[in-house]
Design a protein around this motif. Structure first.
Motif, PDB file in Angstrom:
ATOM      1  N   CYS A 153      17.433  24.387  26.625  1.00 53.87           N
ATOM      2  CA  CYS A 153      16.409  23.657  25.870  1.00 53.87           C
ATOM      3  C   CYS A 153      16.944  23.178  24.522  1.00 53.87           C
ATOM      4  O   CYS A 153      16.364  23.468  23.480  1.00 53.87           O
ATOM      5  CB  CYS A 153      15.184  24.541  25.650  1.00 53.87           C
ATOM      6  SG  CYS A 153      14.404  25.109  27.166  1.00 53.87           S
ATOM      7  N   ARG A 209      15.924  18.652  20.282  1.00 49.73           N
ATOM      8  CA  ARG A 209      16.204  18.163  21.594  1.00 49.73           C
ATOM      9  C   ARG A 209      15.970  19.287  22.555  1.00 49.73           C
ATOM     10  O   ARG A 209      15.725  20.394  22.217  1.00 49.73           O
ATOM     11  CB  ARG A 209      17.613  17.635  21.690  1.00 49.73           C
ATOM     12  CG  ARG A 209      18.746  18.523  21.403  1.00 49.73           C
ATOM     13  CD  ARG A 209      18.543  19.721  20.988  1.00 49.73           C
ATOM     14  NE  ARG A 209      19.530  20.708  21.005  1.00 49.73           N
ATOM     15  CZ  ARG A 209      19.141  21.876  20.613  1.00 49.73           C
ATOM     16  NH1 ARG A 209      17.953  22.046  20.237  1.00 49.73           N
ATOM     17  NH2 ARG A 209      19.959  22.847  20.616  1.00 49.73           N
ATOM     18  N   GLY A 210      16.095  19.045  23.782  1.00 46.95           N
ATOM     19  CA  GLY A 210      15.881  20.059  24.781  1.00 46.95           C
ATOM     20  C   GLY A 210      15.323  19.427  26.014  1.00 46.95           C
ATOM     21  O   GLY A 210      14.882  18.306  25.985  1.00 46.95           O
ATOM     22  N   ARG A 211      15.346  20.143  27.096  1.00 47.02           N
ATOM     23  CA  ARG A 211      14.766  19.603  28.288  1.00 47.02           C
ATOM     24  C   ARG A 211      14.268  20.737  29.153  1.00 47.02           C
ATOM     25  O   ARG A 211      14.765  21.848  29.090  1.00 47.02           O
ATOM     26  CB  ARG A 211      15.759  18.788  29.078  1.00 47.02           C
ATOM     27  CG  ARG A 211      16.794  19.694  29.678  1.00 47.02           C
ATOM     28  CD  ARG A 211      18.153  19.435  29.133  1.00 47.02           C
ATOM     29  NE  ARG A 211      19.100  20.389  29.523  1.00 47.02           N
ATOM     30  CZ  ARG A 211      19.623  21.233  28.648  1.00 47.02           C
ATOM     31  NH1 ARG A 211      19.208  21.254  27.427  1.00 47.02           N
ATOM     32  NH2 ARG A 211      20.578  22.033  29.005  1.00 47.02           N
ATOM     33  N   CYS A 255       9.818  23.143  26.205  1.00 45.55           N
ATOM     34  CA  CYS A 255      10.924  23.779  26.932  1.00 45.55           C
ATOM     35  C   CYS A 255      11.272  25.069  26.213  1.00 45.55           C
ATOM     36  O   CYS A 255      11.566  25.057  25.012  1.00 45.55           O
ATOM     37  CB  CYS A 255      12.137  22.846  26.993  1.00 45.55           C
ATOM     38  SG  CYS A 255      13.521  23.501  27.972  1.00 45.55           S
ATOM     39  N   ASN A 297      15.902  15.936  26.000  1.00 45.70           N
ATOM     40  CA  ASN A 297      14.567  16.499  26.215  1.00 45.70           C
ATOM     41  C   ASN A 297      13.665  15.540  26.980  1.00 45.70           C
ATOM     42  O   ASN A 297      12.977  15.924  27.926  1.00 45.70           O
ATOM     43  CB  ASN A 297      13.937  16.847  24.868  1.00 45.70           C
ATOM     44  CG  ASN A 297      12.496  17.286  24.982  1.00 45.70           C
ATOM     45  OD1 ASN A 297      11.584  16.552  24.606  1.00 45.70           O
ATOM     46  ND2 ASN A 297      12.269  18.479  25.519  1.00 45.70           N
ATOM     47  N   VAL A 349      13.246  24.121  22.532  1.00 52.27           N
ATOM     48  CA  VAL A 349      13.546  22.756  22.120  1.00 52.27           C
ATOM     49  C   VAL A 349      13.260  22.511  20.640  1.00 52.27           C
ATOM     50  O   VAL A 349      13.854  21.623  20.024  1.00 52.27           O
ATOM     51  CB  VAL A 349      12.776  21.747  22.997  1.00 52.27           C
ATOM     52  CG1 VAL A 349      11.275  21.888  22.820  1.00 52.27           C
ATOM     53  CG2 VAL A 349      13.208  20.318  22.710  1.00 52.27           C
TER      54      VAL A 349
END
Length: 623
Positions: free
Chosen positions: A539, A15-17, A578, A546, A597
């Motif tokens: 991230c 996951r992450g953004r 990210c 994400n 991420v």
């Protein structure tokens, strides 16, 4: 989405953004570091850094920060938000070298500052510290509990999702009519599914709802029961977060009630599969939003997720799993009233009775390598203790027998070869603390005394102290293993439980310091709770966060890990890149932290991680 971990699971989806680095106000030094790393330029060299608990310190707590530099007993001062100096001091003796760039780490004792407010530490030759607060425990930690609850809201599955958290939408509605399959078989490492196809065993069953386990969309009875038990203890023993915490425990309990079929005597263990093969599509093969699984044209393997049993109808259940589930139901009985309380107690009692008393192997998840577990008497102690407490409150005649069982299970745990510290794999600290309460109330508890129970709480803390004595930042958990952050919060919780059960402050400062480490007083200057403090993971390996670009507020990540664990990061074509670089400068003693991420090894969040932290904050809150 974790992956196999050396001492606890996770596979690794991610996951992450990638959101703006300036969305949150942060100290200038931190912004310079992050901005320069992201842009590919070189940040101004700093000779030293001050590491603080970025959430803050209680007014009467022992307050330690750290200066990491090239050496020397540097003077420092604490200034308030107006720049006025409130304390002058000199860094203490070196606690050791962290890496070649920072051969000296020194303690900054700021305990004398007790006036509520915002502060920074300025040390000669070092970047200013992030802003931190000194205030009452309720002011500091009640918001942290609320933030942790928000992460659980973001993890909701089914129709009861909350759109306000990372733009969630209803997902996996087909789980309401899911098919049960035979337990999958894996190779010895637990990475390769040996079955050419899954074999249908029953159904349909309604397993809709619940919480995603981590950055992926799997749902496990094992981690849900542990997390729900921790949240219910927080709800019972603290007023922090109030109605929202209560609503979240009801959501988790409703799903656990579905996973347990009382009429058939069947406990389901898992929804979805995370490790497949070329013929069996798994949750970890695709990076997507959860609602995409049932969208038109979706992969049938993701649209109709398999369910696996912990044991067949009426068969004995692995005691570690049965113990966690029974304890969660019994805690629900303690926090409910009327028919709801009686129903929860009856569910707990039935699951407890089906626990295997002589297990050959333990069941957690499929594959077991996601969540390896060695102990089980602690889970049975936990279940029997909570049953006794609920039974006593509800006037159930079985309460005395459960109390005696709890004492026998505690004695068995204390003489076992699987003694651990608090986390999803060992709940003895939670069980001991409540069992002491039963002893103090005059209940019969069989073969154990309060001194043996509190002595084992001390044993767990002494283990952490021994490790902390060798670490420049006083870390009590092993940073070269998975789950260093949740184990750190486990030590912090255990210190609070020891104080509650003994009235002694023997480990209070140590427990406080573990919380400080997890919230920024570490080599990386990173708060490992997302959104808590000026510098936290941006991230995380979490698909929904994400792909929506939203902050995953309140999520607790794994934290640092051994450098060798990062040989391969997760990468998917649909993943939004990210990365916040620059932290490699602070890697040391074989430990590494990566805010990327794809780095499930350090920045994947999980419900059990966050539940342990929530309990720490709730008990520290004293509200």
């Amino acid at each position: 989405m974790h992956d196999n971990r050396s001492i606890s699971r996770r596979r690794g989806l991610g996951r992450g953004r990638a959101w703006s680095l300036f969305e949150r106000v942060a100290p200038l030094a931190a912004l310079l570091l992050v901005s320069a790393c992201t842009a590919g330029t070189t940040a101004p060299a700093a000779n030293g850094f001050v590491r603080v608990d970025q959430v803050g310190y209680g007014t009467t707590e022992t307050k330690h920060a750290y200066l990491m530099n090239a050496g020397g007993a540097s003077p420092f001062r604490v200034v308030d938000e107006s720049g006025r100096t409130v304390l002058d001091g000199t860094a203490g003796a070196s606690t050791g070298a962290w890496n070649s760039g920072f051969p000296s780490v020194r303690v900054l004792d700021i305990s004398a500052v007790r006036t509520p407010g915002g502060y920074r530490i300025l040390a000669e030759g070092a970047e200013p510290s992030p802003l931190f607060r000194i205030d009452s425990s309720a002011t500091l930690f009640a918001p942290q509990v609320a933030a942790n609850v928000r992460f659980f809201q973001a993890q909701r599955d089914g129709s009861g999702v909350l759109a306000s958290t990372v733009d969630r939408k209803p997902a996996h509605l087909n789980d309401a009519r899911a098919t049960v399959y035979e337990v999958p078989r894996y190779d010895e490492e637990g990475t390769e599914l040996q079955d050419e196809r899954l074999v249908r065993a029953g159904g349909p069953v309604d397993v809709a709802g619940g919480w995603f386990d981590a950055g992926d969309f799997l749902k496990f009875t094992h981690t849900t029961a542990y997390s729900l038990g921790s949240l219910l203890m927080a709800q019972r023993d603290s007023r922090a977060a109030g109605a929202e915490l209560a609503a979240e425990t009801r959501h988790g309990l409703a799903w656990l009630d579905k996973m347990w079929n009382a009429e058939a005597g069947t406990l389901l263990a898992q929804v979805g599969i995370g490790a497949g093969n070329e013929n069996v599509r798994s949750d970890h093969d695709v990076w997507r939003l959860p609602e995409a699984d049932e969208a038109p044209g979706a992969d049938p393997a993701l649209a109709r997720r398999p369910v696996f049993r912990a044991a067949g109808p009426g068969a004995s259940i692995s005691p570690n799993l049965a113990g966690k589930v029974a304890a969660a139901f019994a805690l629900a009985a303690q926090t409910s009233t009327g028919a709801d309380a009686r129903h929860a107690l009856d569910e707990a009692a039935r699951v407890y009775e089906l626990a295997d008393r002589e297990p050959d192997t333990l069941t957690t998840a499929y594959p077991p390598s996601f969540y390896p577990e060695a102990s089980w008497q602690d889970d049975m102690e936990f279940a029997a203790t909570e049953l006794a407490m609920a039974g006593k409150a509800l006037g159930d005649p079985r309460a005395g027998r459960w109390a005696r069982d709890a004492g026998r299970w505690a004695a068995a745990y204390l003489t076992s070869d699987a003694l651990g510290t608090l986390g999803v794999g060992d709940v003895s600290a939670l069980a001991h603390a409540d069992l002491v309460g039963l002893i103090d109330a005059g209940s019969l508890v069989g073969d154990v005394t309060r001194d043996r129970l509190t002595g084992d709480l001390a044993r767990q803390l002494e283990d952490g102290l021994a490790r902390a004595a060798k670490d420049p930042f006083g870390a009590g958990a092993d940073q070269l293993e998975f789950d260093s952050v949740p184990h750190t919060f486990g030590l912090a919780t255990t210190a609070l439980l020891h104080r509650r059960t003994t009235g002694q402050d023997t480990y209070t400062a140590f427990g406080t310091h573990q919380r400080n480490w997890a919230l920024g007083a570490n080599a990386w200057g990173m708060s490992f709770v997302i959104g808590s403090g000026a510098v936290s993971p941006r991230c995380p390996e979490h698909q929904a966060a994400n792909l929506t670009g939203k902050e995953l507020t309140g999520a607790v990540v794994n934290g640092p890990n051994k450098a060798e664990a990062f040989a391969e990061l997760n990468r998917f074509p649909t993943m939004r890149p990210c990365l916040v670089g620059g932290f490699e400068r602070f890697d040391g003693r074989g430990a590494r932290f990566v805010d990327d991420v794809g780095a499930w090894q350090s920045v994947e969040p999980a419900i059990d991680f966050t539940a342990t932290a929530l309990l720490t904050f709730a008990l520290a809150c004293r509200c």
